[in-house]
Design a protein around this motif. Structure first.
Motif, short mmCIF file in Angstrom:
data_model
loop_
_atom_site.label_atom_id
_atom_site.label_comp_id
_atom_site.label_asym_id
_atom_site.label_seq_id
_atom_site.Cartn_x
_atom_site.Cartn_y
_atom_site.Cartn_z
N PRO A 54 0.82 -1.22 0.00
CA PRO A 54 0.00 0.00 0.00
C PRO A 54 0.85 1.26 0.00
O PRO A 54 2.00 1.26 0.46
CB PRO A 54 -0.80 -0.13 1.30
N LYS A 55 0.27 2.32 -0.50
CA LYS A 55 0.92 3.62 -0.47
C LYS A 55 0.73 4.29 0.89
O LYS A 55 -0.22 4.00 1.61
CB LYS A 55 0.36 4.52 -1.58
N GLU A 56 1.64 5.18 1.22
CA GLU A 56 1.52 5.93 2.46
C GLU A 56 0.19 6.67 2.51
O GLU A 56 -0.21 7.33 1.55
CB GLU A 56 2.68 6.92 2.57
N GLY A 57 -0.52 6.51 3.62
CA GLY A 57 -1.80 7.18 3.79
C GLY A 57 -3.00 6.38 3.33
O GLY A 57 -4.15 6.82 3.53
N ALA A 58 -2.78 5.23 2.72
CA ALA A 58 -3.90 4.40 2.28
C ALA A 58 -4.77 4.02 3.49
O ALA A 58 -4.24 3.73 4.57
CB ALA A 58 -3.39 3.15 1.59
N HIS A 59 -6.07 4.03 3.31
CA HIS A 59 -6.93 3.70 4.45
C HIS A 59 -8.30 3.20 3.97
O HIS A 59 -8.70 3.46 2.83
CB HIS A 59 -7.12 4.92 5.34
N VAL A 60 -8.97 2.49 4.86
CA VAL A 60 -10.35 2.04 4.62
C VAL A 60 -11.07 2.05 5.97
O VAL A 60 -10.44 2.04 7.04
CB VAL A 60 -10.43 0.62 4.02
#
Length: 706
Positions: free
Chosen positions: A536-542
């Motif tokens: 995942p990229k930095e800051g990816a979220h769910v």
């Protein structure tokens, strides 16, 4: 799916993540969060059980150097919307029970606050009151609902079953009120700002609280205090024991918040004393249980009748729902459960570890032992003969039911085959020795949606949800679940729980925490990996919300257990010792054997304490608990606890959610007193039907039998 080289964490005995902080004293509990120049609160409590305040003279207190505030109903802020009568603090001069908060002093230090509170003169108009629980009172009433179940429930024809029975048991079983005494007392810090403070915090009110989850505080306190939910925050990363008593906000929280509102910008700290906790933070109400069992010549149950009588507070109603076990534990065509309550001028009760099931099992499992003796059957054999194929109360299939496995494997591990066949047949000097057992169950209480947020920051997965660790090991178990769900090592997980502002989740109560929170974590982890992959990229979220499995309401869902105890009774002093005890449990998938075993033997310890020691006494002249401290209310010490062990059945219950786990926090206590009482009977031939099993009761029973 797990990566090939990743170790599986669920089911592994991982050490507690929070262990180093706790043993080093650096894990901050509610009262310990650092504050700049805090003030300290000491309450003023009602000296009568019922009446009205007619005058308050605070002049001497106000004149004491260091006093910042004397708060009473005359100058406290008005509360807004709230349905909990016990939280409506300082809103009128009326007094509903002894020890009720009627004011508070806030000072520069705790000693000054306490000294000043003693100087406040309160004049009261006392009214007639009643605090004495009488199971045979003529003013008993049947409540419509108790814990969501009917106050009166009947299945089949109990009267016909009784008349046809070859074997009958008709006895009453009782216990006094039991009081919560967690290691960390109820405590909090409240800071009320005008908003937009220099620290950048836009919240109007922050509380650092000892609780079992931020959800109930978030739901109940903002409307009561006239705040929007966004203006209120709760911080509770560590809680030193709850056992039900910290599941809901109590009056001391509102009292401290009102003081903080009057002293805006100044943090107010309050830690309750043991004595104060006996009056205002809830307890397990006393109960009187009449149990009738009707069985045929082979020991097959024909009917079960359980009549429960309990005291209830006029201020706020609470009764333990203790009839559930009678309706579903064993196969019986007929079953009646009826509740009666006596309204009294006492403080309200609240749920306490194993609420309902604990007291119900003491009656049911002791009665089953009496029936086994009457039938000439081994107590385990009697239970095996009455094992139901489906829930006898609603005909639903069980999601999983491994009670039989608990009975058989527990008996083998404990050495049940060595049980004396008749009482008073095994003796060592002054000590008579016996073995006893009891079954246990705890229901699936709720499965409400929980939310979880997963972020990828600084090379780690940040897992956020409003869960709570009350000493049960949630910090560790949830990290294990998250690591496996995200297929990464545990050190790549950063868990954030214990404060508002995180994804909304249910509290640590009803033995539902792990499977409720774990389901949300797994759902969020799956969503994260589907959306962002393994890199995942930095800051990816769910954010994801867990939901109960579709169709779960079609099943009867419970955890099960069997308790085995050895009792030694001194024939000279009447002293009872429990040198060893074993619990065998069927509680779904065990996430962490170390923390699970800790909960199970912790439950057994509490059960031993209640069975042998804990007894409260209310003075009917004044309405107060006489022995409201550890000098008079004895809880088990280290010397009272022998060798405890716990084993469990390997099972996975899909209907509790994707973790396969059931609740383990409360099943450990449920059958303990009955197992000990049954062991005492096997040792002595004396049947004790009233907790606690103290020497005087045994000596009196022995003298009567002679």
């Amino acid at each position: 799916m797990m990566r090939p080289n990743d170790p599986q964490n669920i089911g592994a005995p991982r050490r507690r993540i929070d262990g180093p902080l706790k043993v080093s004293g650096t894990a901050p509990y509610a009262f310990e969060h650092p504050q700049e120049n805090p003030a300290y609160l000491w309450p003023i409590t009602a000296p009568i059980a019922k009446g009205e305040i007619t005058a308050i003279d605070a002049s001497a207190a106000n004149a004491l150097p260091g006093v910042l505030l004397v708060l009473t109903h005359e100058n406290a802020s008005r509360l807004w919307i709230g349905t909990d009568a016990a939280l409506k603090v300082l809103q009128s001069p009326k007094i509903a029970h002894h020890g009720q908060f009627i004011g508070a002093v806030v000072a520069e230090d705790a000693q000054t606050a306490r000294q000043a509170a003693a100087l406040v003169r309160v004049t009261c108009d006392a009214r007639p009151f009643d605090v004495e629980f009488r199971p045979d009172a003529n003013d008993l009433e049947i409540p419509k609902k108790v814990g969501g179940e009917p106050g009166e429930h009947r299945r089949g024809d109990m009267q016909a079953a009784w008349s046809q029975a070859a074997h009958q048991v008709d006895q009453t079983y009782s216990h006094p009120a039991h009081f919560h005494n967690p290691l960390e007392p109820h405590a909090l810090i409240a800071l009320w700002r005008d908003g937009g403070g220099s620290d950048g915090n836009k919240k109007r009110l922050t509380i650092w609280d000892a609780n079992q989850g931020v959800l109930t505080a978030q739901a109940l306190l903002p409307p009561l205090l006239g705040l929007l939910p966004t203006q209120f925050e709760v911080i509770s990363p560590y809680t030193g024991g709850g056992f039900g008593g910290k599941g809901l906000p109590h009056a001391h929280v509102v009292l401290t918040c009102l003081a903080a509102k009057a002293l805006r910008g100044r943090a107010v700290k309050y830690a309750m004393t043991r004595h104060q906790m006996f009056a205002t933070t809830g307890y397990r109400p006393a109960s009187h249980n009449r149990m009738r069992l009707a069985a045929d010549a082979e020991g097959q149950l024909l009917g079960i009748e359980h009549h429960i009588t309990a005291p209830d507070s006029r201020l706020k109603s609470y009764i333990d729902a203790s009839g559930g076990g009678a309706r579903m534990m064993y196969a019986a065509p007929a079953c009646d459960t009826v509740y009666h309550r006596q309204m009294l001028d006492i403080s309200p009760g609240i749920f306490m570890r194993g609420p309902g099931e604990f007291t119900g099992a003491f009656a049911l499992e002791t009665a089953m032992d009496e029936l086994a003796h009457d039938c000439g059957l081994d107590p385990i054999e009697l239970r095996l003969r009455n094992e139901p194929k489906v829930n006898p109360d609603n005909d639903k299939p069980f999601s999983t039911r491994n009670l039989v496995a608990c009975l058989n494997e527990g008996a083998a591990a404990f050495g049940w085959a060595d049980r004396p066949a008749a009482p008073r047949t095994r003796r060592e000097g002054e000590w008579l020795i016996g073995l006893g057992m009891a079954g246990a169950t705890f229901p699936h209480v709720y499965m409400l949606p929980s939310r979880c947020r997963v972020r990828f920051l600084d090379g780690r997965y940040v897992v956020q949800l409003g869960a709570s660790d009350i000493g049960t090991g949630a910090w560790t178990a949830l990290t294990q679940i998250a690591a496996d769900a995200l297929a990464v090592p545990m050190d790549q997980i950063k868990l954030e729980i214990g404060q508002s502002g995180l994804a909304l989740a249910w509290l640590a109560g009803g033995s539902a925490g792990t499977y409720s929170w774990g389901g949300a974590i797994i759902k969020a982890a799956n969503k994260f990996r589907d959306k962002h992959g393994d890199t995942p990229k930095e800051g990816a979220h769910v954010v994801a919300t867990s939901r109960p499995p579709k169709g779960y309401k079609d099943y009867s869902m419970h955890a099960y257990g069997a308790h085995f105890a050895e009792a030694r009774v001194n024939t000279v002093t009447g002293e009872v010792r429990v040198p060893r005890m074993l619990g065998a449990y069927a509680a779904g998938r065990i996430v962490n054997p170390v923390t699970a075993r800790s909960q199970m033997i912790g439950g057994m310890t509490m059960g031993i304490s209640a069975a042998l020691h804990e007894e409260s006494v209310i003075d009917p002249r004044y309405g107060n608990v006489v022995n409201a401290d550890f000098a008079g209310y004895h809880i088990a010490a280290h010397a009272d606890i022998g060798k405890l062990d716990a084993i469990w059945i390997d099972e996975f219950d899909e209907w509790f959610g994707p973790t396969g786990a059931k609740g383990i926090g409360e099943i450990g206590i449920v059958g303990v007193p009955a197992a000990i009482g049954n062991a005492i009977f096997n040792a002595t031939g004396i049947r004790l039907r009233e907790m606690p099993f103290t020497p005087d009761k045994l000596l009196m029973a022995a003298e009567t039998a002679q």
